[in-house]
Design a protein around this motif. Sequence first.
Motif, short mmCIF file in Angstrom:
data_model
loop_
_atom_site.label_atom_id
_atom_site.label_comp_id
_atom_site.label_asym_id
_atom_site.label_seq_id
_atom_site.Cartn_x
_atom_site.Cartn_y
_atom_site.Cartn_z
N SER A 154 -10.66 4.29 -4.78
CA SER A 154 -11.69 3.33 -5.17
C SER A 154 -11.52 2.02 -4.40
CB SER A 154 -11.62 3.06 -6.68
OG SER A 154 -11.93 4.23 -7.41
N ALA A 155 -10.27 1.59 -4.21
CA ALA A 155 -10.01 0.37 -3.43
C ALA A 155 -10.46 0.55 -1.99
CB ALA A 155 -8.52 0.03 -3.49
N ALA A 156 -10.17 1.72 -1.42
CA ALA A 156 -10.59 1.99 -0.04
C ALA A 156 -12.10 1.96 0.09
CB ALA A 156 -10.05 3.35 0.41
N ALA A 157 -12.80 2.48 -0.92
CA ALA A 157 -14.26 2.47 -0.90
C ALA A 157 -14.81 1.05 -0.96
CB ALA A 157 -14.81 3.30 -2.05
N LYS A 158 -14.20 0.20 -1.77
CA LYS A 158 -14.62 -1.20 -1.85
C LYS A 158 -14.35 -1.94 -0.55
CE LYS A 158 -13.87 -1.68 -6.84
NZ LYS A 158 -13.03 -2.32 -7.88
N GLY A 181 -11.87 -7.86 15.25
CA GLY A 181 -12.92 -7.45 14.34
C GLY A 181 -13.27 -5.97 14.36
N PRO A 182 -13.52 -5.38 15.55
CA PRO A 182 -13.92 -3.97 15.58
C PRO A 182 -12.87 -3.01 15.02
CG PRO A 182 -14.57 -5.05 17.61
CD PRO A 182 -13.72 -6.03 16.86
N SER A 183 -11.60 -3.22 15.39
CA SER A 183 -10.57 -2.30 14.89
C SER A 183 -10.36 -2.48 13.40
CB SER A 183 -9.24 -2.51 15.65
OG SER A 183 -8.69 -3.79 15.39
N LEU A 184 -10.46 -3.71 12.90
CA LEU A 184 -10.34 -3.96 11.47
C LEU A 184 -11.47 -3.25 10.71
CD1 LEU A 184 -8.92 -5.44 9.11
CD2 LEU A 184 -10.47 -7.36 9.52
N LYS A 185 -12.67 -3.34 11.25
CA LYS A 185 -13.81 -2.67 10.63
C LYS A 185 -13.62 -1.16 10.63
CE LYS A 185 -17.90 -2.72 8.76
NZ LYS A 185 -18.06 -3.26 7.40
N ARG A 186 -13.10 -0.64 11.73
CA ARG A 186 -12.91 0.81 11.84
C ARG A 186 -11.87 1.32 10.86
NH1 ARG A 186 -8.91 2.96 14.67
NH2 ARG A 186 -8.69 1.09 15.97
N VAL A 187 -10.75 0.63 10.74
CA VAL A 187 -9.64 1.13 9.93
C VAL A 187 -9.79 0.76 8.46
CG1 VAL A 187 -7.14 1.00 9.58
CG2 VAL A 187 -8.07 1.08 11.90
N VAL A 188 -10.05 -0.50 8.18
CA VAL A 188 -10.08 -0.98 6.80
C VAL A 188 -11.51 -1.10 6.27
CG1 VAL A 188 -9.42 -2.87 5.24
CG2 VAL A 188 -7.91 -2.22 7.13
N GLY A 189 -12.38 -1.64 7.09
CA GLY A 189 -13.77 -1.80 6.69
C GLY A 189 -14.20 -3.22 6.44
N THR A 190 -13.27 -4.12 6.20
CA THR A 190 -13.61 -5.51 5.88
C THR A 190 -14.29 -6.20 7.06
OG1 THR A 190 -11.71 -5.64 4.39
CG2 THR A 190 -12.71 -7.71 5.05
N LEU A 441 -2.97 3.80 -0.88
CA LEU A 441 -4.09 3.18 -0.18
C LEU A 441 -3.88 3.23 1.33
CD1 LEU A 441 -6.71 1.56 -0.02
CD2 LEU A 441 -5.35 -0.52 -0.32
N CYS A 442 -2.67 2.91 1.77
CA CYS A 442 -2.38 2.94 3.21
C CYS A 442 -2.53 4.35 3.77
CB CYS A 442 -0.98 2.41 3.47
SG CYS A 442 -0.83 0.61 3.19
N ASP A 443 -2.13 5.35 2.99
CA ASP A 443 -2.27 6.73 3.42
C ASP A 443 -3.74 7.08 3.60
OD1 ASP A 443 -1.17 9.53 3.81
OD2 ASP A 443 -2.47 9.87 2.08
N ILE A 444 -4.58 6.66 2.67
CA ILE A 444 -6.02 6.95 2.76
C ILE A 444 -6.62 6.27 3.98
CG2 ILE A 444 -8.25 6.46 1.64
CD1 ILE A 444 -6.77 6.87 -1.06
N LEU A 445 -6.19 5.05 4.28
CA LEU A 445 -6.74 4.31 5.41
C LEU A 445 -6.09 4.66 6.75
CD1 LEU A 445 -7.04 0.78 3.75
CD2 LEU A 445 -8.85 2.45 4.09
#
Length: 450
Positions: A154-158, A181-190, A441-445
């Motif tokens: 759920s945290a990963a989805a948010k 920015g691009p790598s952060l968006k790709r991996v985490v999404g923020t 969470l880290c495993d999911i991301l």
Amino acid sequence: MKKAAFVGFGEVNTPIDIIIKKCENAAKDLEAQGVELVKVYPVTDDYEEKDIKKAVAALKGQDFDCLVVCIAGWIPTHAVVKVTEHFREKPIVLWGLCGWIESDGRLVTTADQAGTSAIRKTFFDLGYTFKYVYDIIGKPSGAAKVAQYITAASAAAKLRHSRTGMAGYRDMNLYGTQCDGPSLKRVVGTEIETFEMLELEQRYNKVTAEEKQAVIDNCMLSKWKFLKEPKRESLEMAAGYYLAAKAICDERGYEAISLKDVDGMKKLCGFPPAPIFMLLADEAGLATIPENDCLGNVTQLMIRYLTGQAAHYLEFYEFFENSVLAGVPDYVPAAVVDGEVTVMPAAFGELSEGILNVSKVKGGKLTMCRLVAIDGEYYMHMVDGFGKTPQKWEEAGWTQPAPQLPGLEVELEDVEDFAQNIMCQHYIICYGENRALIEDLCDILGIEVI
């Protein structure tokens, strides 16, 4: 509310009432952990695949963050995969139930772990993001572990659609607070969105005296314990800049914010931003960190989504043999204050007077962590510790008598190892037993934990 899809499997030749009862009990255990479920069971390997089609149809169009594959007995792998392939983008829990002991001592099994041991590597080979949990006869249900992974999902989805606001960029020309920015968006999404200090100043100039007074009279500011009377101007600036920053965050959906501190608020606006951060944290409920710390803000969102805690920052002042002195030169949110929120007007070096937080910080078992990027790859540096009230200490440069800054002496198992892997001056704090949750969470991301 955490929401998951729950699909219970059992082989067509196993007594159906046994499979239904086991799935029903597992689902109840999971719901008792605070998880909302979309439930489909029993799903068998019937020749016409009616159960498989029923399960897929029932889940299509449903909103959930994690798929729980509950194995209540032996099931051929193909029957499971024909369901999971429709939802392969979701994190999955492979949950194997167990048998039971009859009153005469006989162990009865439906071969649950025959099913999971056949499936686990298949999930791995198919590239699924998943966690494997198995129950043991006579031991507590694995529902808590399953729920923990659902929390992480759920945290990963948010995080995938989260946004933070950054007033200015790269305060003090620091290197470690920047991000890609691009790598952060790709991996985490923020998404980290910057806005100019000029916009903050322009909005501040439009705040009326009445609006400032309302904050002074009615918000958390009115509840702070002042050790010395501040200047009226300091209270008005705190209220005005808070309203200006909050308006930007509200309009753009920011859940976290950082301000250009030393080279921005202090140098250009003539006002140390500690009380602004306090109001943004305590009144607006935002994650806050100074000095344009991009990944610090993102780490805060991770911890908040996982634990619901304030996820405050501390920075390091001294390393000792078995502990570190971690404190802040400005503020902590009210949620981590032990006792009253205590503040005082103070000046540091050549800076103008500001309102400084001098509250005592809650101690106890805690985790310090920080997201970091190394050569385009993301890692989480994490260490468990125990925080206690530090000895009386001060940072040189404050007007005397120097304030007792908020902080903790954090006892660590291996200070040397932590120091040799330290990634920044800012680390994010959460209380309690949260390492396994953060690791999930880290495993999911796809983030490696250091």
